[in-house]
Design a protein around this motif. Structure first.
Motif, PDB file in Angstrom:
ATOM      1  N   ARG A  10       0.857  -1.191   0.000  1.00 18.23           N
ATOM      2  CA  ARG A  10       0.000   0.000   0.000  1.00 18.23           C
ATOM      3  C   ARG A  10       0.893   1.241   0.000  1.00 18.23           C
ATOM      4  O   ARG A  10       1.843   1.334   0.792  1.00 18.23           O
ATOM      5  CB  ARG A  10      -0.911  -0.004   1.221  1.00 18.23           C
ATOM      6  CG  ARG A  10      -1.705   1.272   1.419  1.00 18.23           C
ATOM      7  CD  ARG A  10      -2.731   1.098   2.513  1.00 18.23           C
ATOM      8  NE  ARG A  10      -3.880   0.353   2.041  1.00 18.23           N
ATOM      9  CZ  ARG A  10      -4.822  -0.150   2.822  1.00 18.23           C
ATOM     10  NH1 ARG A  10      -4.736  -0.007   4.135  1.00 18.23           N
ATOM     11  NH2 ARG A  10      -5.852  -0.798   2.307  1.00 18.23           N
ATOM     12  N   PRO A  11       0.618   2.217  -0.850  1.00 21.09           N
ATOM     13  CA  PRO A  11       1.447   3.437  -0.909  1.00 21.09           C
ATOM     14  C   PRO A  11       1.499   4.166   0.431  1.00 21.09           C
ATOM     15  O   PRO A  11       0.500   4.252   1.140  1.00 21.09           O
ATOM     16  CB  PRO A  11       0.730   4.283  -1.965  1.00 21.09           C
ATOM     17  CG  PRO A  11      -0.026   3.306  -2.802  1.00 21.09           C
ATOM     18  CD  PRO A  11      -0.439   2.209  -1.867  1.00 21.09           C
ATOM     19  N   ASN A  12       2.672   4.686   0.763  1.00 20.63           N
ATOM     20  CA  ASN A  12       2.855   5.416   2.020  1.00 20.63           C
ATOM     21  C   ASN A  12       2.729   6.918   1.852  1.00 20.63           C
ATOM     22  O   ASN A  12       2.806   7.667   2.835  1.00 20.63           O
ATOM     23  CB  ASN A  12       4.217   5.076   2.626  1.00 20.63           C
ATOM     24  CG  ASN A  12       4.269   3.657   3.139  1.00 20.63           C
ATOM     25  OD1 ASN A  12       3.344   3.198   3.791  1.00 20.63           O
ATOM     26  ND2 ASN A  12       5.342   2.947   2.819  1.00 20.63           N
ATOM     27  N   SER A  13       2.560   7.375   0.626  1.00 22.90           N
ATOM     28  CA  SER A  13       2.404   8.811   0.383  1.00 22.90           C
ATOM     29  C   SER A  13       1.640   9.003  -0.917  1.00 22.90           C
ATOM     30  O   SER A  13       1.502   8.072  -1.723  1.00 22.90           O
ATOM     31  CB  SER A  13       3.766   9.497   0.306  1.00 22.90           C
ATOM     32  OG  SER A  13       4.468   9.058  -0.842  1.00 22.90           O
ATOM     33  N   LEU A  14       1.174  10.219  -1.132  1.00 24.09           N
ATOM     34  CA  LEU A  14       0.452  10.519  -2.369  1.00 24.09           C
ATOM     35  C   LEU A  14       1.341  10.332  -3.591  1.00 24.09           C
ATOM     36  O   LEU A  14       0.874   9.919  -4.661  1.00 24.09           O
ATOM     37  CB  LEU A  14      -0.081  11.955  -2.321  1.00 24.09           C
ATOM     38  CG  LEU A  14      -1.241  12.226  -1.350  1.00 24.09           C
ATOM     39  CD1 LEU A  14      -1.592  13.714  -1.370  1.00 24.09           C
ATOM     40  CD2 LEU A  14      -2.460  11.395  -1.698  1.00 24.09           C
ATOM     41  N   ASP A  15       2.633  10.621  -3.454  1.00 26.21           N
ATOM     42  CA  ASP A  15       3.549  10.508  -4.592  1.00 26.21           C
ATOM     43  C   ASP A  15       3.656   9.077  -5.102  1.00 26.21           C
ATOM     44  O   ASP A  15       3.961   8.864  -6.285  1.00 26.21           O
ATOM     45  CB  ASP A  15       4.947  11.011  -4.193  1.00 26.21           C
ATOM     46  CG  ASP A  15       4.957  12.516  -3.918  1.00 26.21           C
ATOM     47  OD1 ASP A  15       4.114  13.227  -4.498  1.00 26.21           O
ATOM     48  OD2 ASP A  15       5.799  12.965  -3.104  1.00 26.21           O
ATOM     49  N   GLU A  16       3.434   8.096  -4.231  1.00 21.11           N
ATOM     50  CA  GLU A  16       3.570   6.697  -4.628  1.00 21.11           C
ATOM     51  C   GLU A  16       2.318   6.145  -5.312  1.00 21.11           C
ATOM     52  O   GLU A  16       2.340   5.034  -5.831  1.00 21.11           O
ATOM     53  CB  GLU A  16       3.889   5.841  -3.394  1.00 21.11           C
ATOM     54  CG  GLU A  16       5.228   6.164  -2.757  1.00 21.11           C
ATOM     55  CD  GLU A  16       5.516   5.273  -1.562  1.00 21.11           C
ATOM     56  OE1 GLU A  16       4.809   4.264  -1.392  1.00 21.11           O
ATOM     57  OE2 GLU A  16       6.445   5.586  -0.788  1.00 21.11           O
ATOM     58  N   ILE A  17       1.220   6.888  -5.288  1.00 17.65           N
ATOM     59  CA  ILE A  17      -0.025   6.427  -5.900  1.00 17.65           C
ATOM     60  C   ILE A  17       0.032   6.628  -7.408  1.00 17.65           C
ATOM     61  O   ILE A  17       0.380   7.705  -7.899  1.00 17.65           O
ATOM     62  CB  ILE A  17      -1.240   7.168  -5.308  1.00 17.65           C
ATOM     63  CG1 ILE A  17      -1.401   6.802  -3.828  1.00 17.65           C
ATOM     64  CG2 ILE A  17      -2.517   6.835  -6.072  1.00 17.65           C
ATOM     65  CD1 ILE A  17      -2.559   7.483  -3.152  1.00 17.65           C
ATOM     66  N   ALA A  58      -6.977   8.065   1.078  1.00 21.90           N
ATOM     67  CA  ALA A  58      -7.160   8.762   2.358  1.00 21.90           C
ATOM     68  C   ALA A  58      -5.982   8.503   3.294  1.00 21.90           C
ATOM     69  O   ALA A  58      -5.467   9.432   3.938  1.00 21.90           O
ATOM     70  CB  ALA A  58      -8.467   8.318   3.005  1.00 21.90           C
ATOM     71  N   LEU A  59      -5.543   7.245   3.378  1.00 23.04           N
ATOM     72  CA  LEU A  59      -4.424   6.914   4.265  1.00 23.04           C
ATOM     73  C   LEU A  59      -3.125   7.556   3.792  1.00 23.04           C
ATOM     74  O   LEU A  59      -2.316   8.030   4.596  1.00 23.04           O
ATOM     75  CB  LEU A  59      -4.265   5.394   4.346  1.00 23.04           C
ATOM     76  CG  LEU A  59      -5.453   4.618   4.942  1.00 23.04           C
ATOM     77  CD1 LEU A  59      -5.186   3.118   4.887  1.00 23.04           C
ATOM     78  CD2 LEU A  59      -5.714   5.054   6.374  1.00 23.04           C
ATOM     79  N   ALA A  60      -2.924   7.566   2.472  1.00 25.65           N
ATOM     80  CA  ALA A  60      -1.704   8.172   1.924  1.00 25.65           C
ATOM     81  C   ALA A  60      -1.682   9.675   2.164  1.00 25.65           C
ATOM     82  O   ALA A  60      -0.626  10.258   2.451  1.00 25.65           O
ATOM     83  CB  ALA A  60      -1.611   7.871   0.424  1.00 25.65           C
ATOM     84  N   LEU A  61      -2.841  10.313   2.068  1.00 28.36           N
ATOM     85  CA  LEU A  61      -2.930  11.747   2.329  1.00 28.36           C
ATOM     86  C   LEU A  61      -2.537  12.056   3.777  1.00 28.36           C
ATOM     87  O   LEU A  61      -1.785  12.998   4.047  1.00 28.36           O
ATOM     88  CB  LEU A  61      -4.353  12.236   2.055  1.00 28.36           C
ATOM     89  CG  LEU A  61      -4.631  13.717   2.323  1.00 28.36           C
ATOM     90  CD1 LEU A  61      -3.800  14.594   1.389  1.00 28.36           C
ATOM     91  CD2 LEU A  61      -6.118  14.017   2.188  1.00 28.36           C
ATOM     92  N   ALA A  62      -3.055  11.231   4.703  1.00 37.01           N
ATOM     93  CA  ALA A  62      -2.732  11.432   6.118  1.00 37.01           C
ATOM     94  C   ALA A  62      -1.239  11.268   6.369  1.00 37.01           C
ATOM     95  O   ALA A  62      -0.612  12.073   7.090  1.00 37.01           O
ATOM     96  CB  ALA A  62      -3.530  10.459   6.976  1.00 37.01           C
ATOM     97  N   LYS A  63      -0.628  10.249   5.766  1.00 35.56           N
ATOM     98  CA  LYS A  63       0.808  10.008   5.968  1.00 35.56           C
ATOM     99  C   LYS A  63       1.657  11.114   5.339  1.00 35.56           C
ATOM    100  O   LYS A  63       2.686  11.515   5.884  1.00 35.56           O
ATOM    101  CB  LYS A  63       1.194   8.648   5.393  1.00 35.56           C
ATOM    102  CG  LYS A  63       0.660   7.473   6.199  1.00 35.56           C
ATOM    103  CD  LYS A  63       1.118   6.149   5.622  1.00 35.56           C
ATOM    104  CE  LYS A  63       0.612   4.978   6.460  1.00 35.56           C
ATOM    105  NZ  LYS A  63       1.036   3.676   5.903  1.00 35.56           N
ATOM    106  N   SER A  64       1.227  11.605   4.183  1.00 33.93           N
ATOM    107  CA  SER A  64       1.988  12.647   3.491  1.00 33.93           C
ATOM    108  C   SER A  64       2.069  13.922   4.319  1.00 33.93           C
ATOM    109  O   SER A  64       3.091  14.632   4.273  1.00 33.93           O
ATOM    110  CB  SER A  64       1.348  12.952   2.132  1.00 33.93           C
ATOM    111  OG  SER A  64       1.445  11.844   1.258  1.00 33.93           O
ATOM    112  N   TYR A  65       1.026  14.210   5.080  1.00 32.25           N
ATOM    113  CA  TYR A  65       0.986  15.438   5.861  1.00 32.25           C
ATOM    114  C   TYR A  65       1.177  15.191   7.359  1.00 32.25           C
ATOM    115  O   TYR A  65       0.995  16.101   8.159  1.00 32.25           O
ATOM    116  CB  TYR A  65      -0.331  16.175   5.622  1.00 32.25           C
ATOM    117  CG  TYR A  65      -0.363  16.893   4.287  1.00 32.25           C
ATOM    118  CD1 TYR A  65      -0.033  18.235   4.195  1.00 32.25           C
ATOM    119  CD2 TYR A  65      -0.710  16.215   3.130  1.00 32.25           C
ATOM    120  CE1 TYR A  65      -0.060  18.894   2.978  1.00 32.25           C
ATOM    121  CE2 TYR A  65      -0.733  16.862   1.904  1.00 32.25           C
ATOM    122  CZ  TYR A  65      -0.411  18.198   1.825  1.00 32.25           C
ATOM    123  OH  TYR A  65      -0.425  18.846   0.618  1.00 32.25           O
TER     124      TYR A  65
END
Length: 437
Positions: A10-17, A58-65
């Motif tokens: 699962r991507p850890n940030s928006l950039d990985e999506i 949603a999870l990636a957005l939370a991790k990115s910020y």
């Protein structure tokens, strides 16, 4: 225990999506407006078919910020009390990013029904109106008429299916990291069958890789042909108990049309019917109890734990039979039965309907809810309703009067002796728990 690849990769940030540039840009702009203290809108609604990455986004957005995510599945926690609990958390005073900010995520918002979950939609609208933190909601079908007011109060963002090129890139990357030999033609079949559902594609890839050691076109095509048909409870049990590999058992429970909790009851009822050795039965029940724990915790905290529920009630139960490791093992046909729990509910339906009718009449007389009457009034009512004539003001029917007479009937000496007799099973379980580990 093997970590599901859907979770592992699962991507850890928006950039990985992959392949969602417009959506990512819109979400970044939205969160930046919150940081500046002037949000463009208080909530967004991500929508699209299952498996395209709404939760992942949603999870990636939370991790990115660096946000703490408050996650709830609205289709399971949709009563007003639970949703108001979130509203209270959201209305806590303080700036968004003091220490660590929060992001509220309500998944499967389209699972709320206007009649059965009366008041839930208005509670979500109140949450959006009063929130001090950004809110993301997810829905497969946002066009349900019940969600009209919700659509008007939020910013809707469509997440589109993952294209074939990024899907191929994702699957090839997983194969390389897992050192799995995979035919290009097999990946093509998985991509076509998934129809943009990344979750299905990754699960299919993992099932074939773990079951066969390599991913070939012939195996994938055979599994895809069986993908669409859901299994009824009896087919599920047969596929589960006859499975010789973990991926076969997991596929059986994941393709079942039966509710998770009810499926656990089906399996529990039929384990001693299918398995003959006590050690096999013990191992199966141990795995099933763990499945129940993971299911409960997935509802309370994180739905990522649901995959472990499938691991335990699928491979955990199927591979509890040690004899399957023998080359001479053969599946034994057994006649499965309905869960006793379901049968008891069916037999007692008429009695429960009569009881509920009496509770409803009491509630109308004292202006209280059915739940309040059942918990606080009804037990005392039975104590003082031994003289049925005292209940005439309730306008009870002959059937209800007969029900009360049976409920308030004094037990005989034999009945009291049976009721007070210790349960051997309870004693045995208690003594087992008291043993030192």
């Amino acid at each position: 225990m093997t970590v599901p690849w859907v979770v592992k990769y699962r991507p850890n940030s928006l950039d990985e999506i992959e392949n969602q540039e417009d959506v990512k840009e819109e979400l970044r702009s939205w969160i930046d407006s919150w940081i500046k203290g002037k949000p463009n809108y208080k909530s967004v609604l991500l929508y699209g078919p299952p498996g395209i990455g709404k939760t992942t986004m949603a999870l990636a957005l939370a991790k990115s910020y660096g946000l703490e995510i408050i996650e709830m599945n609205a289709s399971d926690t949709r009563n007003v009390t639970s949703l108001r609990g979130i509203a209270e958390k959201a209305s806590v005073t303080g700036s968004l990013f003091s220490d660590r900010g929060k992001l509220i995520f309500l998944d499967e918002i389209d699972g709320i029904q206007s009649k059965q979950d009366f008041g839930a939609i208005s509670t979500v609208l109140e949450l959006i109106s009063n929130t001090k933190y950004p809110i993301i909601m997810a829905a497969n079908n946002p066009w349900d008429p019940n969600l009209r007011e919700l659509r008007n109060a939020t910013k809707m963002i469509e997440i589109k299916k993952l294209g074939k090129i990024p899907m191929r890139r994702l699957l090839k990357k997983i194969c390389a990291n897992e050192k799995v030999k995979c035919e290009d033609a097999a990946i093509d079949v998985i991509i076509e069958a998934s129809d943009g559902d990344a979750r299905y594609a990754i699960n299919m890839l993992q099932s074939v890789a773990e079951g066969y050691g390599q991913v070939t076109q012939s195996v994938v095509e055979e599994l895809v042909r069986r993908k669409e048909r859901e299994l009824d409870p009896f087919e599920t049990l047969r596929s589960l108990f006859w499975a010789q590999y973990g991926w076969q058992a997991k596929q059986a429970v994941s393709r079942s049309q039966t509710d998770y909790e009810l499926l656990i009851r089906w399996i529990s009822e039929n384990v001693p019917i299918q398995y003959e050795m006590l050690n096999d039965i013990w191992r199966a029940y141990d795995a099933l109890s763990r499945a129940s724990i993971f299911l409960s915790r997935s509802k309370m905290s994180s739905w990522d734990l649901l995959s472990y529920t499938f691991d335990m009630m699928g491979p955990g139960v199927a591979l509890a039979e040690v004899g399957k490791k023998s080359p001479n093992w053969k599946a034994k046909w057994k006649k499965y039965q309905f869960p006793t729990y379901v049968q008891q509910l069916y037999r007692s339906k008429s009695l429960r309907n009569t009881r509920d009718s009496i509770i409803s009449k009491i509630g109308r007389n004292i202006h209280a809810s059915a739940r309040k009457v059942y918990n606080d009034v009804y037990p005392f009512f039975l104590q003082y309703a031994k003289e049925i004539e005292s209940s005439k003001s309730l306008d009870l029917s002959p059937k209800e009067i007969e029900f009360l007479r049976a409920s308030t009937k004094k037990p005989t000496a034999d009945t009291e002796a049976r009721e007070n007799k210790p349960d051997k099973n309870v004693t045995r379980r208690t003594s087992r728990r008291s043993r030192p580990t």
